[in-house]
Write an enzyme that holds these catalytic residues in place. Structure first.
Site, PDB file in Angstrom:
ATOM      1  N   ASN A  10       0.697  10.545   2.013  1.00 42.19           N
ATOM      2  CA  ASN A  10       0.163   9.243   1.840  1.00 42.19           C
ATOM      3  C   ASN A  10       0.564   8.639   3.264  1.00 42.19           C
ATOM      4  O   ASN A  10       1.563   8.422   3.545  1.00 42.19           O
ATOM      5  CB  ASN A  10       0.410   8.580   0.676  1.00 42.19           C
ATOM      6  CG  ASN A  10       0.085   7.139   0.575  1.00 42.19           C
ATOM      7  OD1 ASN A  10      -0.018   6.371   1.464  1.00 42.19           O
ATOM      8  ND2 ASN A  10      -0.626   6.840  -0.490  1.00 42.19           N
ATOM      9  N   ASN A  11      -0.510   8.384   4.188  1.00 41.44           N
ATOM     10  CA  ASN A  11      -0.452   7.757   5.399  1.00 41.44           C
ATOM     11  C   ASN A  11       0.390   6.364   5.253  1.00 41.44           C
ATOM     12  O   ASN A  11       1.111   5.774   5.995  1.00 41.44           O
ATOM     13  CB  ASN A  11      -1.772   7.735   5.915  1.00 41.44           C
ATOM     14  CG  ASN A  11      -2.124   8.473   6.871  1.00 41.44           C
ATOM     15  OD1 ASN A  11      -1.298   8.425   8.066  1.00 41.44           O
ATOM     16  ND2 ASN A  11      -3.046   9.171   7.220  1.00 41.44           N
ATOM     17  N   ASP A  71       7.609   7.782  -5.686  1.00 39.08           N
ATOM     18  CA  ASP A  71       6.308   7.588  -6.627  1.00 39.08           C
ATOM     19  C   ASP A  71       6.560   6.147  -6.688  1.00 39.08           C
ATOM     20  O   ASP A  71       7.122   5.600  -7.118  1.00 39.08           O
ATOM     21  CB  ASP A  71       6.703   8.458  -7.715  1.00 39.08           C
ATOM     22  CG  ASP A  71       5.193   8.648  -8.598  1.00 39.08           C
ATOM     23  OD1 ASP A  71       4.483   9.231  -7.855  1.00 39.08           O
ATOM     24  OD2 ASP A  71       5.213   8.252  -9.624  1.00 39.08           O
ATOM     25  N   GLY A 155      -3.738   1.107  -0.253  1.00 39.86           N
ATOM     26  CA  GLY A 155      -3.949   1.053  -2.115  1.00 39.86           C
ATOM     27  C   GLY A 155      -4.241  -0.071  -2.558  1.00 39.86           C
ATOM     28  O   GLY A 155      -5.343  -0.755  -2.174  1.00 39.86           O
ATOM     29  N   ASP A 157      -3.153  -3.303  -2.228  1.00 38.96           N
ATOM     30  CA  ASP A 157      -2.729  -4.596  -1.509  1.00 38.96           C
ATOM     31  C   ASP A 157      -3.675  -5.547  -1.276  1.00 38.96           C
ATOM     32  O   ASP A 157      -3.217  -6.905  -1.336  1.00 38.96           O
ATOM     33  CB  ASP A 157      -1.978  -4.221   0.116  1.00 38.96           C
ATOM     34  CG  ASP A 157      -0.955  -3.474   0.185  1.00 38.96           C
ATOM     35  OD1 ASP A 157       0.149  -3.544  -1.144  1.00 38.96           O
ATOM     36  OD2 ASP A 157      -0.565  -2.823   1.164  1.00 38.96           O
ATOM     37  N   LYS A 177       5.433  -7.670   5.163  1.00 34.77           N
ATOM     38  CA  LYS A 177       5.215  -6.683   3.785  1.00 34.77           C
ATOM     39  C   LYS A 177       6.523  -5.871   3.650  1.00 34.77           C
ATOM     40  O   LYS A 177       7.081  -5.869   2.625  1.00 34.77           O
ATOM     41  CB  LYS A 177       4.160  -5.626   3.913  1.00 34.77           C
ATOM     42  CG  LYS A 177       4.097  -4.828   2.731  1.00 34.77           C
ATOM     43  CD  LYS A 177       2.973  -3.979   2.672  1.00 34.77           C
ATOM     44  CE  LYS A 177       3.079  -2.904   1.405  1.00 34.77           C
ATOM     45  NZ  LYS A 177       1.951  -2.078   1.093  1.00 34.77           N
ATOM     46  N   HIS A 182       8.252  -3.745  -2.656  1.00 33.07           N
ATOM     47  CA  HIS A 182       9.016  -2.624  -3.546  1.00 33.07           C
ATOM     48  C   HIS A 182       9.608  -1.379  -2.802  1.00 33.07           C
ATOM     49  O   HIS A 182      10.603  -1.032  -3.096  1.00 33.07           O
ATOM     50  CB  HIS A 182       7.972  -2.217  -4.428  1.00 33.07           C
ATOM     51  CG  HIS A 182       6.855  -1.644  -4.062  1.00 33.07           C
ATOM     52  ND1 HIS A 182       6.048  -2.710  -3.048  1.00 33.07           N
ATOM     53  CD2 HIS A 182       5.875  -0.403  -4.119  1.00 33.07           C
ATOM     54  CE1 HIS A 182       4.858  -1.873  -2.772  1.00 33.07           C
ATOM     55  NE2 HIS A 182       5.019  -0.725  -3.288  1.00 33.07           N
TER      56      HIS A 182
END
Ligand SMILES: O=c1nc[nH]c2c1ncn2[C@H]1C[C@H](O)[C@@H](COP(=O)(O)OP(=O)(O)OP(=O)(O)O)O1
Ligand SMILES: [Mg+2]
Length: 201
Positions: A10-11, A71, A155, A157, A177, A182
């Site tokens: 995932n970039n 994940d 995603g 966001d 961010k 998270h």
């Protein structure tokens, strides 16, 4: 440890890991950086922990080196925690951020602002060959908006308002961010653990 392998394709994640670890002088290498083609890792777990461990252990086995896996996903209270571990494939297997957001927004149709609470979750797994995998769970609390806004990040966001902000995560600068996310929370916990439990170089 000056270099860490991150088992992701995932970039968006790759960029954030590189930014966060780069600021403390650690190089992140992801599956996107490798010449050889790594087959898709099947995320068969029912929890973020299981899937993060599957990713890290698959690649640690293959290269016989310490590897981290991430994940992550979005838990929406009004949807009983969905999309959760299915965040990446919520609207189908072809993995479209746009379609995933549309599905979430349509499922929240009629749900008012106060009831739209949610959190991003990121579980980091550190797999070291011959050792037990270490897991850390990070969180970022917030709420879901009514339309996608902003073009930074990735995603979900554009539909996520972190608590204390009237901008979506996709409107925040990457530095901001990365300060509240998270992912940063999980990385901080893993770095604290590594300070107490250093890996042999
Ligand atoms: O900071 C974030 N901001 C917005 N959305 C996010 C974030 N972090 C995770 N997400 C969403 C994207 C994807 O829908 C799912 C992750 O799914 P997840 O399986 O962990 O990642 P992935 O399949 O894209 O890449 P990979 O498994 O190769 O690491 O949660
Ligand atoms: Mg995945």
């Amino acid at each position: 440890m000056k270099k860490i392998i991150l088992a992701t394709k995932n970039n968006g994640k790759a960029k954030e890991f590189k930014e966060i670890f780069g600021s403390i002088g650690i190089e992140i290498v992801t599956l996107l950086d490798l010449e050889e083609d790594i087959p898709e890792i099947e995320e068969t777990g029912e929890t973020f922990e299981e899937n993060a461990a599957i990713k890290a252990e698959t690649i640690a086995d293959r290269f016989q080196m310490p590897v981290m896996g991430d994940d992550s996903g979005l838990e929406i209270d009004a949807l009983d925690g969905k999309p959760g571990v299915y965040s990446a494939r919520y609207a189908g297997l072809e993995k479209s951020d746009q379609k995933n957001m549309e599905k979430v927004l349509s499922e929240l149709d009629g749900v008012e602002q106060d009831e739209r609470t949610a959190r991003f979750v990121c579980v980091l797994a550190l797999a070291v060959p011959g050792k037990e995998t270490v897991l850390k769970r990070g969180r970022c609390e917030g709420r879901i908006g009514f339309e996608p806004i902003g073009d930074k990040g990735f995603g979900y966001d554009p539909i996520f308002y972190p608590d204390g902000y009237d901008q979506t995560m996709a409107q925040l600068e990457p530095e901001e961010k990365n300060r509240i996310s998270h992912r940063r929370d999980a990385i901080n916990q893993m770095m604290d653990w590594l300070k107490e439990n250093p890996l042999a170089e």
